[in-house]
Write an enzyme that holds these catalytic residues in place. Sequence first.
Site, PDB file in Angstrom:
ATOM      1  N   LYS A 175     -28.153  30.249 -20.909  1.00 23.13           N
ATOM      2  CA  LYS A 175     -27.773  29.547 -19.942  1.00 23.13           C
ATOM      3  C   LYS A 175     -28.764  29.991 -18.772  1.00 23.13           C
ATOM      4  O   LYS A 175     -29.277  29.206 -18.024  1.00 23.13           O
ATOM      5  CB  LYS A 175     -26.658  29.886 -19.410  1.00 23.13           C
ATOM      6  CG  LYS A 175     -25.243  29.329 -20.055  1.00 23.13           C
ATOM      7  CD  LYS A 175     -24.044  29.269 -19.346  1.00 23.13           C
ATOM      8  CE  LYS A 175     -22.938  28.711 -20.324  1.00 23.13           C
ATOM      9  NZ  LYS A 175     -21.609  28.748 -19.466  1.00 23.13           N
ATOM     10  N   LYS A 184     -25.070  23.917 -31.574  1.00 23.01           N
ATOM     11  CA  LYS A 184     -23.796  23.619 -31.493  1.00 23.01           C
ATOM     12  C   LYS A 184     -23.544  22.503 -30.472  1.00 23.01           C
ATOM     13  O   LYS A 184     -24.136  22.190 -29.762  1.00 23.01           O
ATOM     14  CB  LYS A 184     -22.860  25.122 -30.867  1.00 23.01           C
ATOM     15  CG  LYS A 184     -23.462  25.095 -29.351  1.00 23.01           C
ATOM     16  CD  LYS A 184     -22.230  26.189 -28.522  1.00 23.01           C
ATOM     17  CE  LYS A 184     -22.226  26.231 -27.298  1.00 23.01           C
ATOM     18  NZ  LYS A 184     -21.020  26.509 -26.531  1.00 23.01           N
ATOM     19  N   LYS A 209     -21.301  20.252 -24.033  1.00 24.92           N
ATOM     20  CA  LYS A 209     -21.333  19.191 -23.079  1.00 24.92           C
ATOM     21  C   LYS A 209     -22.610  19.401 -22.094  1.00 24.92           C
ATOM     22  O   LYS A 209     -22.852  18.308 -21.423  1.00 24.92           O
ATOM     23  CB  LYS A 209     -20.029  19.401 -22.084  1.00 24.92           C
ATOM     24  CG  LYS A 209     -19.685  20.607 -21.782  1.00 24.92           C
ATOM     25  CD  LYS A 209     -18.211  20.620 -21.345  1.00 24.92           C
ATOM     26  CE  LYS A 209     -17.744  22.239 -21.010  1.00 24.92           C
ATOM     27  NZ  LYS A 209     -16.128  22.436 -21.175  1.00 24.92           N
TER      28      LYS A 209
HETATM   29  P1  ADP Z   1     -17.244  28.289 -22.135  1.00 24.29           P
HETATM   30  O1  ADP Z   1     -18.553  27.858 -21.574  1.00 24.29           O
HETATM   31  O2  ADP Z   1     -16.623  29.429 -21.488  1.00 24.29           O
HETATM   32  O3  ADP Z   1     -17.218  28.669 -23.647  1.00 24.29           O
HETATM   33  P2  ADP Z   1     -16.248  25.729 -22.708  1.00 24.29           P
HETATM   34  O4  ADP Z   1     -15.460  25.128 -21.817  1.00 24.29           O
HETATM   35  O5  ADP Z   1     -17.788  25.453 -22.990  1.00 24.29           O
HETATM   36  O6  ADP Z   1     -16.182  27.381 -22.181  1.00 24.29           O
HETATM   37  O7  ADP Z   1     -15.557  26.112 -24.154  1.00 24.29           O
HETATM   38  C1  ADP Z   1     -14.097  26.139 -24.258  1.00 24.29           C
HETATM   39  C2  ADP Z   1     -13.835  26.625 -25.500  1.00 24.29           C
HETATM   40  O8  ADP Z   1     -14.617  25.709 -26.652  1.00 24.29           O
HETATM   41  C3  ADP Z   1     -14.372  28.054 -26.049  1.00 24.29           C
HETATM   42  O9  ADP Z   1     -13.363  28.809 -26.748  1.00 24.29           O
HETATM   43  C4  ADP Z   1     -15.465  27.877 -26.751  1.00 24.29           C
HETATM   44  O10 ADP Z   1     -15.790  28.677 -27.902  1.00 24.29           O
HETATM   45  C5  ADP Z   1     -15.168  26.661 -27.702  1.00 24.29           C
HETATM   46  N1  ADP Z   1     -16.375  25.668 -28.200  1.00 24.29           N
HETATM   47  C6  ADP Z   1     -17.399  25.160 -27.260  1.00 24.29           C
HETATM   48  N2  ADP Z   1     -18.168  24.375 -28.263  1.00 24.29           N
HETATM   49  C7  ADP Z   1     -17.833  24.548 -29.431  1.00 24.29           C
HETATM   50  C8  ADP Z   1     -18.315  24.185 -30.397  1.00 24.29           C
HETATM   51  N3  ADP Z   1     -19.396  23.570 -30.618  1.00 24.29           N
HETATM   52  N4  ADP Z   1     -17.695  24.526 -31.571  1.00 24.29           N
HETATM   53  C9  ADP Z   1     -16.900  25.244 -31.901  1.00 24.29           C
HETATM   54  N5  ADP Z   1     -16.028  25.687 -30.437  1.00 24.29           N
HETATM   55  C10 ADP Z   1     -16.502  25.521 -29.492  1.00 24.29           C
END
Ligand code: ADP
Length: 320
Positions: free
Chosen positions: A110, A188, A191
């Site tokens: 990040k 991965k 967003k």
């Molecule tokens: P953070 O940035 O705190 O991870 P997010 O809102 O991005 O919060 O993610 C929320 C949840 O979704 C977290 O538990 C994260 O591990 C999961 N997550 C995000 N992207 C993926 C992905 N590509 N595959 C699996 N789990 C994901």
Amino acid sequence: MKIFSGIQPSGEFHLGNYLGAMKNWVKLQEEHDCIFCIVDLHAITVDYDPATYPQRIINATKDALAVGIDPKKSILFRQSDIKEHAELAWLLNTITTIGELNRMTQYKEKSEKHEQRVGLFDYPVLMAADILIYHAEGVPVGEDQTQHVELARDLAGRFNQKFGETFPIPKALLTETKRVMGLDGTGKMSKSNSPSTYIALSDTPEIIRKKISSATTDDGKATEISQATKNLIGLLEVFAGKDRADYYIKEREAGTIKYSEFKPELAEAIIKELEPIQKKRAEISDDDVKEILADGAIRLQGIAAKNMIDIKQKMGFVIE
Ligand code: ADP
């Protein structure tokens, strides 16, 4: 088991969030004591717009409800309503080393895209506080968050050792789809990447068909099946079942897979899964959300305050 997990009210939720975390939350609430949080203090660690932030928080809560979080079974609230999260983060900062935070890969990633702020660096400590303030034992997250849960474990153990037994040692609860890749097959699903690389929970059938039809695959013939293709077949397995996925894996191995047949099938399976979620979301009003969040905060306030008194007592703050 006592469960805690959170999601940031930033951007649209996508299939990665859904399969890595949210769908599991819905399952876990049937059997466990669950607390789910819209982590609005985490999402301000990168640039954001204060003018639209209240609506983002409301929208994120609507998504959680639409996916199936039931406020009668779980507690759904937002982080900034309970001041003990920030307070415990400060206390935990005093037993966290710079070296530990320097090792966090999410910060490394990040901070390449965003300004190197103290809040962004300290994000994992706030996350540890989120988990520990409720004495949570299980943390359902995607694979990208396991390193942060490890830190929460270390801090819980260290606190217990220094100040006396206080926190259970939490563990990460992963799903079979703990790391959903982007539709371009690189990294991965996230967003913070281009919308063409993720399926948002709010995408219309038309957009889903378009995004899946341009998703990256291998040529169907090379000996080694590519990660991108594996990821897509994995999605079909989740949404249409193992039989359909096995069928395409066999076809792929034989070099006879037709992506022109596979991709529409995958798109329709995703559309079918998201349809009831989208329908439910449209029925939830802003006022419903405000009421649910207020209720969640009321239910947690006493627990957080009581646990904080114990923590402060152990740390030597209480003058008898
Ligand atoms: P953070 O940035 O705190 O991870 P997010 O809102 O991005 O919060 O993610 C929320 C949840 O979704 C977290 O538990 C994260 O591990 C999961 N997550 C995000 N992207 C993926 C992905 N590509 N595959 C699996 N789990 C994901």
